[in-house]
Design a protein around this motif. Structure first.
Motif, short mmCIF file in Angstrom:
data_model
loop_
_atom_site.label_atom_id
_atom_site.label_comp_id
_atom_site.label_asym_id
_atom_site.label_seq_id
_atom_site.Cartn_x
_atom_site.Cartn_y
_atom_site.Cartn_z
N THR A 92 -6.14 -63.80 67.91
CA THR A 92 -7.20 -63.09 68.63
C THR A 92 -7.25 -61.65 68.12
OG1 THR A 92 -6.92 -64.45 70.61
CG2 THR A 92 -8.04 -62.32 70.88
N TRP A 93 -8.46 -61.20 67.73
CA TRP A 93 -8.67 -59.85 67.20
C TRP A 93 -9.45 -59.01 68.21
CZ3 TRP A 93 -6.79 -58.17 62.51
CH2 TRP A 93 -6.29 -59.17 61.65
N ILE A 94 -9.13 -57.71 68.23
CA ILE A 94 -9.93 -56.73 68.96
C ILE A 94 -10.89 -56.10 67.95
CG2 ILE A 94 -9.91 -54.61 70.30
CD1 ILE A 94 -7.10 -55.28 71.20
N VAL A 95 -12.18 -56.33 68.13
CA VAL A 95 -13.15 -55.89 67.13
C VAL A 95 -14.44 -55.46 67.86
CG1 VAL A 95 -13.91 -58.29 66.81
CG2 VAL A 95 -14.42 -56.57 65.06
N ASP A 96 -15.07 -54.40 67.39
CA ASP A 96 -16.28 -53.87 68.02
C ASP A 96 -17.50 -54.48 67.34
OD1 ASP A 96 -18.23 -52.45 69.29
OD2 ASP A 96 -17.40 -50.47 68.82
N ASN A 97 -18.34 -55.19 68.11
CA ASN A 97 -19.51 -55.84 67.52
C ASN A 97 -20.59 -54.85 67.12
OD1 ASN A 97 -20.20 -55.13 70.12
ND2 ASN A 97 -21.28 -57.03 70.59
N LYS A 98 -20.42 -53.57 67.53
CA LYS A 98 -21.36 -52.55 67.07
C LYS A 98 -21.00 -52.03 65.68
CE LYS A 98 -22.46 -50.93 71.75
NZ LYS A 98 -22.49 -49.76 72.66
N VAL A 99 -19.79 -52.30 65.26
CA VAL A 99 -19.33 -51.83 63.94
C VAL A 99 -19.28 -52.98 62.94
CG1 VAL A 99 -17.43 -50.71 62.71
CG2 VAL A 99 -18.00 -50.01 65.04
N PHE A 100 -18.90 -54.18 63.40
CA PHE A 100 -18.74 -55.33 62.50
C PHE A 100 -19.66 -56.44 62.93
CE2 PHE A 100 -14.71 -53.05 62.63
CZ PHE A 100 -14.48 -52.83 61.28
N SER A 101 -20.19 -57.14 61.94
CA SER A 101 -21.16 -58.20 62.22
C SER A 101 -20.52 -59.58 62.20
CB SER A 101 -22.31 -58.16 61.20
OG SER A 101 -21.79 -58.30 59.88
N ASN A 102 -19.72 -59.91 61.23
CA ASN A 102 -19.06 -61.21 61.15
C ASN A 102 -17.79 -61.07 60.29
OD1 ASN A 102 -20.16 -60.91 58.65
ND2 ASN A 102 -21.61 -62.61 58.80
N PHE A 103 -17.11 -62.20 60.01
CA PHE A 103 -15.85 -62.14 59.24
C PHE A 103 -15.60 -63.49 58.61
CE2 PHE A 103 -14.74 -63.71 63.37
CZ PHE A 103 -13.75 -64.66 63.16
N SER A 104 -14.65 -63.51 57.69
CA SER A 104 -14.20 -64.74 57.04
C SER A 104 -12.67 -64.74 57.03
CB SER A 104 -14.73 -64.81 55.60
OG SER A 104 -16.15 -64.87 55.58
N TYR A 105 -12.08 -65.95 56.94
CA TYR A 105 -10.61 -66.05 56.89
C TYR A 105 -10.22 -67.21 55.99
CZ TYR A 105 -11.10 -69.94 60.19
OH TYR A 105 -11.44 -71.11 60.78
N ALA A 106 -8.99 -67.14 55.49
CA ALA A 106 -8.49 -68.19 54.59
C ALA A 106 -6.98 -68.32 54.78
CB ALA A 106 -8.82 -67.86 53.14
N LEU A 107 -6.46 -69.53 54.59
CA LEU A 107 -5.02 -69.79 54.64
C LEU A 107 -4.39 -69.30 53.34
CD1 LEU A 107 -2.46 -71.15 55.85
CD2 LEU A 107 -3.20 -73.26 54.72
N LEU A 108 -3.38 -68.42 53.46
CA LEU A 108 -2.72 -67.91 52.27
C LEU A 108 -1.76 -68.96 51.74
CD1 LEU A 108 -1.92 -64.24 53.37
CD2 LEU A 108 -3.76 -65.04 51.86
N VAL A 109 -1.90 -69.27 50.46
CA VAL A 109 -1.05 -70.27 49.82
C VAL A 109 -0.29 -69.57 48.69
CG1 VAL A 109 -0.95 -72.48 48.61
CG2 VAL A 109 -2.69 -72.09 50.39
N GLU A 110 1.02 -69.74 48.66
CA GLU A 110 1.85 -69.09 47.65
C GLU A 110 1.45 -69.58 46.26
OE1 GLU A 110 6.59 -68.37 46.61
OE2 GLU A 110 6.00 -69.68 48.26
N GLY A 111 1.27 -68.61 45.34
CA GLY A 111 0.93 -68.93 43.96
C GLY A 111 -0.56 -69.03 43.69
N ILE A 112 -1.40 -68.94 44.72
CA ILE A 112 -2.86 -69.04 44.55
C ILE A 112 -3.47 -67.68 44.84
CG2 ILE A 112 -4.98 -70.14 45.38
CD1 ILE A 112 -3.41 -72.61 46.00
N GLN A 113 -4.31 -67.20 43.88
CA GLN A 113 -4.94 -65.89 44.04
C GLN A 113 -6.04 -65.95 45.09
OE1 GLN A 113 -6.29 -64.71 40.17
NE2 GLN A 113 -4.20 -64.34 39.40
N SER A 114 -6.41 -64.78 45.57
CA SER A 114 -7.41 -64.69 46.63
C SER A 114 -8.74 -65.31 46.22
CB SER A 114 -7.60 -63.22 47.03
OG SER A 114 -8.56 -63.09 48.04
N ALA A 115 -9.10 -65.21 44.95
CA ALA A 115 -10.38 -65.73 44.48
C ALA A 115 -10.47 -67.23 44.62
CB ALA A 115 -10.61 -65.32 43.03
#
Length: 655
Positions: A92-115
């Motif tokens: 759960t994140w505390i985030v202001d909807n007046k500052v941020f519109s949406n978001f994305s997330y990904a499972l971090l896997v060892e050895g795999i770059q963010s791209a």
């Protein structure tokens, strides 16, 4: 329904394109040229592809900084979302909807770059908090938020989820009990397991797993691990869970683990229980009262029993008596119980064990309670001790009450026989000590006489104690006790006493020696002399006792012999041994002679000095200065002077 599906489809297409196409419109035109994936951004140099979450995040990820061109990021320290709560499945994140519109997330896997991570886009942010559920326990995730109405993203924010498995269940208790069966001649034995839910469920508990395994007496395993799965519905009571497939007379280990969607959690500590059925029927025990405070416990044997245990508890109104326990083999059918206190309440419990179990269980009818009414029991631990005060002997008689309840308000009959005289008795009330000890002093007994004593309580039919006797020593003991110094540090001690033939019961002499530094020695001999090694100079006291064949003192010294010991030094064959006393005897006269001679010499010296001074004074009165001489004459007879003159150059001449 079809219309709703179409509307949701258009909504998802709008959200996806609004987050990516507005920032990456130029990048998508170059995707085909640099072979980047559809949802990736091309750096247009070095064949370098990025995730769209790395574009316009105020961080140079392309070598040519192509990812940060045409961006619209705030220049000041903009607000950053904060983590409010993390579980094993959600963040759960505390985030202001007046500052941020949406978001994305990904499972971090060892050895795999963010791209190359699999990013998931979320709907627009509508409130002050946002929760992402359905995540994997104990895994790390990366989150990227888009600023509202700007071509800008936050840097990647990571969150680590809690361990997804629940902790161990608490307060595990395992019990066995018998339940009624349709067959009245059989007994159903069940094992019930109780516990409380884990302190940290880390999710919704879906069920529990009960593990149990049979154990040998030496602690080794005797079977495989059995599992019993218990699904849990909302509000189900877990306090009485019955376990099946249990063998009677065996020992088991039990432990429990909770289960959630993430899997089976930590197991509880193991609990050991012996599944012993206990006796299905009574052994029909009976008590047979015997004499001397004893009973005999009798019972009927059962073939399935492997051993018996008899426990005896004595309830005494005054004294605390420890319980007695007897362990018997399976063939036993009786046990004699001794030394029970008359008048006390006795509880006897008969228990048995089964199979390879070491746990004893009893039937409710195998506990017997009764009262011992043998008030005629004799006193215990009767002893007679000889005491000497100067030349008078006394006897102290001691005994203990037969049991603690007889301590208060009890009278005793003491019987005494002196030598061959008739026995006589007297009755007296005594005040025992806290442990039931009673003492009586029989005063001024006769030397050389044997006294016999018995004690019994003053109740009808009471039984006397065992007879004790004591022989009073004769004061006419050894005489002429003398000591002779020997070489080194030894002395010879000798004494006189009537010949042994006059005392056929004679056994030995006992020489008692006391000396400096609290020295105390005891020597045994059958002769009338003994050589002792004494370590120090000083005063030594000697006494001699005579013992008969029954270890009774039949005579002893009236007074101790005192000896002043001085060590003797052993010399060579031509040397003279001089004791300290002899040396003193020699040195004292010599010192007196020396003092007398010294006094005489001093007297003559003083006398001579006085004569010399008188003569010189007289000579000076007759001195002739002109001739330098002095002349002495006898004016009475006119003879020649006795002393002719002398001068400074000639010596005095006396005719």
């Amino acid at each position: 329904m079809l219309m709703a599906i179409i509307i949701l489809s258009h909504l998802y297409h709008y959200i996806h394109t609004s987050f990516s196409s507005s920032i990456f419109s130029c990048a998508k035109r170059a995707e085909a040229q640099y072979n980047c994936k559809k949802d990736q951004f091309s750096c247009q140099s070095g064949r370098h592809c990025l995730s769209y979450t790395q574009v316009c995040n105020r961080h140079k990820d392309c070598d040519n900084n192509h990812d940060e061109r045409n961006c619209d990021c705030p220049t000041d320290n903009a607000e950053t979302p904060l983590i409010s709560h993390v579980t094993n499945t959600s963040v759960t994140w505390i985030v202001d909807n007046k500052v941020f519109s949406n978001f994305s997330y990904a499972l971090l896997v060892e050895g795999i770059q963010s791209a190359n991570l699999s990013w998931t886009q979320n709907p627009p942010i509508t409130g002050k908090t946002v929760t992402v559920s359905g995540l994997k326990a104990a895994q790390a995730y990366s989150f990227v938020f888009k600023y509202k109405d700007r071509r800008c993203l936050t840097s990647a924010l990571s969150a680590k989820l809690e361990d997804g498995l629940p902790s161990a269940p608490q307060n595990l208790v395992v019990t066995t009990q018998k339940e009624k069966s349709a067959d009245p001649n059989s007994v159903v034995l069940v094992v019930k397991v109780q516990w409380k839910e884990p302190a940290s469920p880390r999710g919704t508990i879906k069920g529990y797993v009960i593990y149990y395994q049979q154990i040998n007496n030496n602690g080794t395993t005797a079977s495989d691990v059995f599992e019993q799965w218990l699904p849990v519905s909302s509000g189900q009571d877990l306090q009485d869970t019955v376990v099946t497939h249990i063998e009677r007379g065996r020992t088991y280990h039990f432990w429990v683990a909770a289960m959630t969607e993430a899997g089976v959690g930590e197991a509880s500590a193991k609990q050991t229980v012996n599944v012993s059925p206990g006796p299905d029927k009574s052994f029909n025990p009976k008590i047979k009262i015997l004499k001397e405070g004893s009973v005999n416990l009798l019972w009927n044997a059962q073939p399935e029993v492997k051993g018996y245990k008899v426990t005896v508890e004595v309830e005494d109104p005054v004294a605390r008596i420890p319980e007695k326990v007897f362990y018997l083999d399976k063939s036993s059918t009786h046990q004699k119980i001794r030394d029970l206190c008359p008048g006390s309440h006795i509880t006897v419990k008969l228990a048995a064990r089964y199979g390879d179990s070491q746990v004893y269980k009893h039937h409710d009818k195998d506990v017997l309670t009764f009262r011992m009414d043998d008030l005629s029991a004799p006193p215990r631990d009767v002893e007679a001790l000889t005491l000497r005060q100067n030349d008078v002997y006394h006897v102290r008689l001691t005994w203990k009450t037969s049991c603690g309840h007889l301590i208060i308000n009890t009278s005793y009959i003491v019987s005494v026989q002196a030598g061959e005289e008739p026995e006589w008795s007297f009755v007296q009330a005594f005040s025992p000590s806290e442990d039931g000890q009673i003492s009586w002093l029989f005063r001024e007994v006769s030397p050389g006489v044997t006294y016999k004593f018995t004690v019994r309580s003053d109740v009808p039919g009471s039984r006397p104690s065992e007879q004790v006797e004591v022989t009073i020593p004769s004061l006419d003991g050894p005489i002429n006790l003398v000591m002779f110094p020997e070489e080194g540090h030894s002395v010879m001690v000798r004494w006189d006493w009537p010949p042994r033939k006059d005392f056929p019961e004679f056994k030995e002499y006992i020489l008692h020696t006391s000396g400096p530094d609290s020295l105390s020695l005891t020597n045994h001999t059958s002769n009338t002399e003994i050589s002792l090694a004494l370590g120090k100079d000083g005063q030594y006291n000697f006494t001699v006792d005579i013992k008969d064949k029954h270890d009774r003192t039949i005579a002893e010294s009236r007074q101790p012999a005192i000896f002043m010991y001085e060590a003797h030094v052993k010399q060579g064959p031509d040397d003279v041994s001089v004791s300290r006393s002899n040396l003193v005897a020699i040195l004292v006269p010599v010192a007196l002679v020396v003092v007398a001679l010294s006094a005489a010499l001093v007297f003559f010296i003083v006398r001579h000095k006085r004569l010399q001074r008188s003569f010189l004074a007289f000579a000076n009165s007759h001195y002739n200065i002109q001739s330098g001489t002095t002349t002495f004459s006898d004016d009475l007879d006119g003879d020649e002077p006795l002393i002719q003159g002398f001068s400074d150059d000639e010596p005095l001449v006396i005719a």
